[in-house]
Scaffold this active site. Structure first.
Site, PDB file in Angstrom:
ATOM      1  N   ASN A 287      12.661  39.685  38.027  1.00  0.00           N
ATOM      2  CA  ASN A 287      12.562  40.585  38.407  1.00  0.00           C
ATOM      3  C   ASN A 287      11.870  40.728  40.109  1.00  0.00           C
ATOM      4  O   ASN A 287      12.383  41.539  41.015  1.00  0.00           O
ATOM      5  CB  ASN A 287      11.544  41.800  38.079  1.00  0.00           C
TER       6      ASN A 287
ATOM      7  N   GLY B  23      19.435  27.822  32.727  1.00  0.00           N
ATOM      8  CA  GLY B  23      20.168  28.675  31.732  1.00  0.00           C
ATOM      9  C   GLY B  23      18.965  29.617  30.870  1.00  0.00           C
ATOM     10  O   GLY B  23      18.573  30.024  31.329  1.00  0.00           O
ATOM     11  N   THR B  24      19.624  29.809  29.631  1.00  0.00           N
ATOM     12  CA  THR B  24      19.167  31.039  28.445  1.00  0.00           C
ATOM     13  C   THR B  24      17.492  30.625  28.553  1.00  0.00           C
ATOM     14  O   THR B  24      17.114  29.045  28.496  1.00  0.00           O
ATOM     15  CB  THR B  24      19.554  30.932  27.642  1.00  0.00           C
ATOM     16  N   GLY B  25      16.740  31.083  28.545  1.00  0.00           N
ATOM     17  CA  GLY B  25      14.809  30.539  27.826  1.00  0.00           C
ATOM     18  C   GLY B  25      15.077  30.168  26.287  1.00  0.00           C
ATOM     19  O   GLY B  25      14.227  29.178  26.037  1.00  0.00           O
TER      20      GLY B  25
ATOM     21  N   GLY C 195      14.780  27.091  28.389  1.00  0.00           N
ATOM     22  CA  GLY C 195      13.264  27.229  28.351  1.00  0.00           C
ATOM     23  C   GLY C 195      12.406  26.598  27.230  1.00  0.00           C
ATOM     24  O   GLY C 195      12.023  26.106  27.394  1.00  0.00           O
TER      25      GLY C 195
ATOM     26  N   GLU D  86       1.448  35.717  32.741  1.00  0.00           N
ATOM     27  CA  GLU D  86       1.423  35.978  33.598  1.00  0.00           C
ATOM     28  C   GLU D  86       2.573  36.817  32.778  1.00  0.00           C
ATOM     29  O   GLU D  86       4.061  36.609  32.580  1.00  0.00           O
ATOM     30  CB  GLU D  86       1.911  35.590  35.154  1.00  0.00           C
TER      31      GLU D  86
ATOM     32  N   CYS E 235       6.045  44.217  37.680  1.00  0.00           N
ATOM     33  CA  CYS E 235       4.097  43.702  36.391  1.00  0.00           C
ATOM     34  C   CYS E 235       3.661  44.681  36.851  1.00  0.00           C
ATOM     35  O   CYS E 235       3.312  45.224  35.850  1.00  0.00           O
ATOM     36  CB  CYS E 235       4.404  42.502  35.735  1.00  0.00           C
TER      37      CYS E 235
ATOM     38  N   GLU F 292      -3.681  32.884  38.957  1.00  0.00           N
ATOM     39  CA  GLU F 292      -3.285  32.186  39.624  1.00  0.00           C
ATOM     40  C   GLU F 292      -3.332  32.671  41.034  1.00  0.00           C
ATOM     41  O   GLU F 292      -4.092  33.573  41.452  1.00  0.00           O
ATOM     42  CB  GLU F 292      -1.914  32.247  39.861  1.00  0.00           C
TER      43      GLU F 292
HETATM   44  P1  NAD Z   1      11.514  37.250  29.691  1.00  0.00           P
HETATM   45  O1  NAD Z   1      10.136  37.128  28.639  1.00  0.00           O
HETATM   46  O2  NAD Z   1      12.162  37.581  28.436  1.00  0.00           O
HETATM   47  O3  NAD Z   1      11.618  36.182  30.435  1.00  0.00           O
HETATM   48  C1  NAD Z   1      10.922  34.857  31.338  1.00  0.00           C
HETATM   49  C2  NAD Z   1      11.927  33.502  31.273  1.00  0.00           C
HETATM   50  O4  NAD Z   1      11.315  33.416  30.368  1.00  0.00           O
HETATM   51  C3  NAD Z   1      13.606  33.402  31.319  1.00  0.00           C
HETATM   52  O5  NAD Z   1      13.574  32.470  32.959  1.00  0.00           O
HETATM   53  C4  NAD Z   1      13.790  33.271  30.349  1.00  0.00           C
HETATM   54  O6  NAD Z   1      14.953  32.656  30.530  1.00  0.00           O
HETATM   55  C5  NAD Z   1      12.561  32.716  29.900  1.00  0.00           C
HETATM   56  N1  NAD Z   1      12.395  32.354  28.149  1.00  0.00           N
HETATM   57  C6  NAD Z   1      12.596  33.808  27.738  1.00  0.00           C
HETATM   58  N2  NAD Z   1      12.694  33.323  26.135  1.00  0.00           N
HETATM   59  C7  NAD Z   1      11.876  31.591  25.718  1.00  0.00           C
HETATM   60  C8  NAD Z   1      11.535  31.228  25.254  1.00  0.00           C
HETATM   61  N3  NAD Z   1      12.223  31.071  23.885  1.00  0.00           N
HETATM   62  N4  NAD Z   1      10.974  29.747  25.226  1.00  0.00           N
HETATM   63  C9  NAD Z   1      10.695  29.178  26.789  1.00  0.00           C
HETATM   64  N5  NAD Z   1      11.395  30.380  27.764  1.00  0.00           N
HETATM   65  C10 NAD Z   1      11.604  31.900  27.437  1.00  0.00           C
HETATM   66  O7  NAD Z   1      11.185  37.878  30.782  1.00  0.00           O
HETATM   67  P2  NAD Z   1      11.690  38.605  31.649  1.00  0.00           P
HETATM   68  O8  NAD Z   1      12.445  39.770  31.501  1.00  0.00           O
HETATM   69  O9  NAD Z   1      12.598  38.067  32.666  1.00  0.00           O
HETATM   70  O10 NAD Z   1      10.933  39.753  32.280  1.00  0.00           O
HETATM   71  C11 NAD Z   1      10.482  40.925  32.731  1.00  0.00           C
HETATM   72  C12 NAD Z   1       9.016  40.605  31.756  1.00  0.00           C
HETATM   73  O11 NAD Z   1       7.736  39.616  32.697  1.00  0.00           O
HETATM   74  C13 NAD Z   1       7.975  41.851  32.534  1.00  0.00           C
HETATM   75  O12 NAD Z   1       7.342  41.859  31.266  1.00  0.00           O
HETATM   76  C14 NAD Z   1       7.558  41.715  33.250  1.00  0.00           C
HETATM   77  O13 NAD Z   1       5.990  42.475  33.362  1.00  0.00           O
HETATM   78  C15 NAD Z   1       6.684  39.959  33.213  1.00  0.00           C
HETATM   79  N6  NAD Z   1       6.478  39.989  34.546  1.00  0.00           N
HETATM   80  C16 NAD Z   1       5.026  39.555  34.673  1.00  0.00           C
HETATM   81  C17 NAD Z   1       4.224  39.618  36.496  1.00  0.00           C
HETATM   82  C18 NAD Z   1       2.887  39.189  36.431  1.00  0.00           C
HETATM   83  O14 NAD Z   1       2.896  38.490  37.097  1.00  0.00           O
HETATM   84  N7  NAD Z   1       2.063  39.195  35.382  1.00  0.00           N
HETATM   85  C19 NAD Z   1       5.239  39.280  37.098  1.00  0.00           C
HETATM   86  C20 NAD Z   1       6.272  39.914  37.464  1.00  0.00           C
HETATM   87  C21 NAD Z   1       7.014  39.352  35.570  1.00  0.00           C
END
Ligand code: NAD
Length: 489
Positions: free
Chosen positions: A157, A211-213, A217, A255, A289, A470
């Site tokens: 985002n 790459g993908t999560g 990840g 976060e 968020c 943070e």
């Molecule tokens: P997401 O959890 O799908 O992905 C976030 C990151 O994690 C990506 O880089 C993704 O590739 C990686 N990921 C996914 N599965 C993984 C795994 N199994 N192991 C390791 N890494 C993995 O989230 P999103 O859809 O990219 O982002 C939106 C979400 O982020 C919303 O819920 C939003 O509220 C949250 N967000 C929180 C904050 C905060 O500071 N609290 C800030 C921005 C966004």
């Protein structure tokens, strides 16, 4: 989806040990405002993560032994280089993410620059503790040292903004890093890699694997040589990260999502509250968020608020993200757009009233954007607290407005979700705003404003919104290991 024929595809490469390295397979990345594939992102896995962690581990002894001042100068140089290319970064962020160019220019990229400058400065001002026990002839003090290789995982985002919010404190403290941006928004991280050498960041200090999560990840989360993970993303992914990292007892900063309330008391200054709450609901397509998604309005002003709120919302145009009159760009993906639209449909099926936006007003898009993932800012009223629209994070341009009677009641209802990230309170009664702020289960409470941040202070959520905080001191503590030393003289 069609390919963009007019321009060559942008192909990204991983950045490992100061060099760009191609990957054996790639993922398509879409331009959300056209629906075209325009970029290919490395589909990294274990092998690439292994190489990046090795480079980071090898770079650690030298980097961690540099003085804070030397590291600070490098961070400042990097900030200057990104700032110099601000327009190119903003264009890239808008194209990759769908957000308006205006937003990328004024929020995303300036904040990325500021993240480096902020930690370049704050790292010079930490003081450790010291106590004395004269009767025993002892003095105690604490020392802090960087931990090692930090794994940094960020969402789509606010791509460069949130990634640099982690990279800056991690390397300022003397750690080396392996970062994995979202596979949907990798371009600005790749652009930043091109500037690292020029800024004086030694090879191996910042490595980026794309790459993908599930593949890249998880390989990072499971790597035994990565003792700490800083993650920003969804609560669901965080649960998986906690599980996967448990065998190694890793240090985690999480976060996560939010379902943020705005509470509007009948003495609120509506001329401030309404435009700010429209912005807090729909900025960055509601994909922040911290965005407001439940607005509680005191009964006496409810109908006036609703009328004025809808008028103000309708001023927000959706369309081509480069158009300076547009406030709402494209949502991140086709799937996400469908998900957000489905919430509106569910609300309607439950008997809620959709006052403007999705399904009510028509959206006229320019010819080049017909296949983009757009939707109008949508206001829903008369939603029940137990509805999924009031309980689940929608993360799109949808906000719900409901009425309340008393302070006691609204606190309970605002706290009645699993999340606890941010809240806003609107009232001119000083006593009341303090009372309410103290009782809200929320890591951040803004009174008569929204998203005013001092990076010195803790940022993070309660309950399902996260673990850890943070900020200047909090990030310093997270990215360093503390030791207590006792000297007897
Ligand atoms: P997401 O959890 O799908 O992905 C976030 C990151 O994690 C990506 O880089 C993704 O590739 C990686 N990921 C996914 N599965 C993984 C795994 N199994 N192991 C390791 N890494 C993995 O989230 P999103 O859809 O990219 O982002 C939106 C979400 O982020 C919303 O819920 C939003 O509220 C949250 N967000 C929180 C904050 C905060 O500071 N609290 C800030 C921005 C966004």
């Amino acid at each position: 989806p069609t390919m963009a024929h007019s321009e060559a595809l942008l192909v990204l490469e991983n950045f490992i040990d100061g060099k760009f390295v191609p990957c054996s397979s790639y993922i398509d990345s879409y331009n959300p405002s056209t629906g075209d594939v325009y970029c290919r992102v490395p589909d990294s896995g274990k092998e690439e993560v292994e190489a990046a962690v090795k480079a980071a581990k090898d770079a650690f002894p030298l980097w961690s032994s540099r003085s804070p001042l030397e590291r600070s100068q490098i961070l400042n140089k990097l900030a200057d280089l990104i700032e110099h290319d601000l327009e190119a970064f903003a264009q890239a962020e808008s194209k990759d993410q769908g957000k308006t160019l205006k937003f990328a220019r004024t929020v995303d990229i300036p904040r990325a620059v500021h993240n480096f400058r902020f930690f370049a400065s704050s790292i010079l001002h930490h003081v450790t503790e010291c106590t004395e026990m004269p009767a025993l002839g002892c003095v105690h003090y604490t020392s802090r040292a960087p931990v090692g290789v930090a794994g940094l995982i960020s969402p789509w985002n606010l791509p460069l903004y949130l990634l640099t919010w982690k990279i800056a404190p991690a390397i300022a403290c003397g750690n080396t890093v392996v970062a994995k941006p979202s596979e949907m928004t990798s371009v600005t991280a790749w652009m930043m890699c091109k500037l690292l050498g020029k800024a004086g960041v030694p090879p191996g200090v910042v490595n980026v694997v794309f790459g993908t999560g599930a593949k890249a990840g998880e390989a990072l989360v499971c790597h035994p040589d990565v003792p700490l993970i800083s993650f920003t993303g969804s609560t669901l992914t965080a649960q998986r990260i906690v599980e996967k990292s448990a065998p190694h007892c890793k240090r985690l900063s999480l976060e996560l999502g939010g379902k943020n309330p705005a509470i509007v008391f009948d003495d609120a200054d509506l001329s401030q509250c309404i435009p700010t709450t429209v912005r807090s609901s729909f900025a960055n397509q509601g994909e922040i968020c911290l965005c407001t998604s439940r607005i509680f309005v005191q009964r006496g002003i409810y109908s006036e608020f609703l009328k004025r709120f809808v008028v103000e919302t309708k001023k927000w145009n959706a369309g081509n993200p480069s158009d300076p009159t547009v406030d709402v760009g494209a949502l991140i993906s086709k799937e996400h757009l469908e998900k957000v639209r489905n919430y509106v449909k569910k609300a309607q099926a439950e008997g809620a009233r959709v006052l403007c936006g999705e399904g009510v007003d028509s959206l006229a898009l320019p010819p080049g954007n017909q296949k983009g993932y757009f939707m109008l800012p949508t206001v829903i009223a008369e939603v029940k607290d137990e509805s999924c629209c009031m309980q689940e994070e929608i993360f799109g341009p949808v906000t719900c407005v409901v009425a309340f009677n008393t302070e006691e009641e609204v606190i309970e209802r605002a706290n009645g979700v699993k999340y606890g990230l941010a809240a806003t309170v609107w009232s001119r009664d000083v006593g009341r705003v303090h009372r309410v702020a103290h009782r809200l289960q929320s890591g951040l409470v803004w009174t008569n404003c929204w998203l005013v941040r001092d990076l010195n202070l803790p940022f993070g959520g309660m309950k399902a919104s996260g673990i850890g905080r943070e900020g200047a001191k909090d990030s310093y503590e997270f990215f360093t290991e503390v030791k207590t030393i006792t000297i007897k003289h």
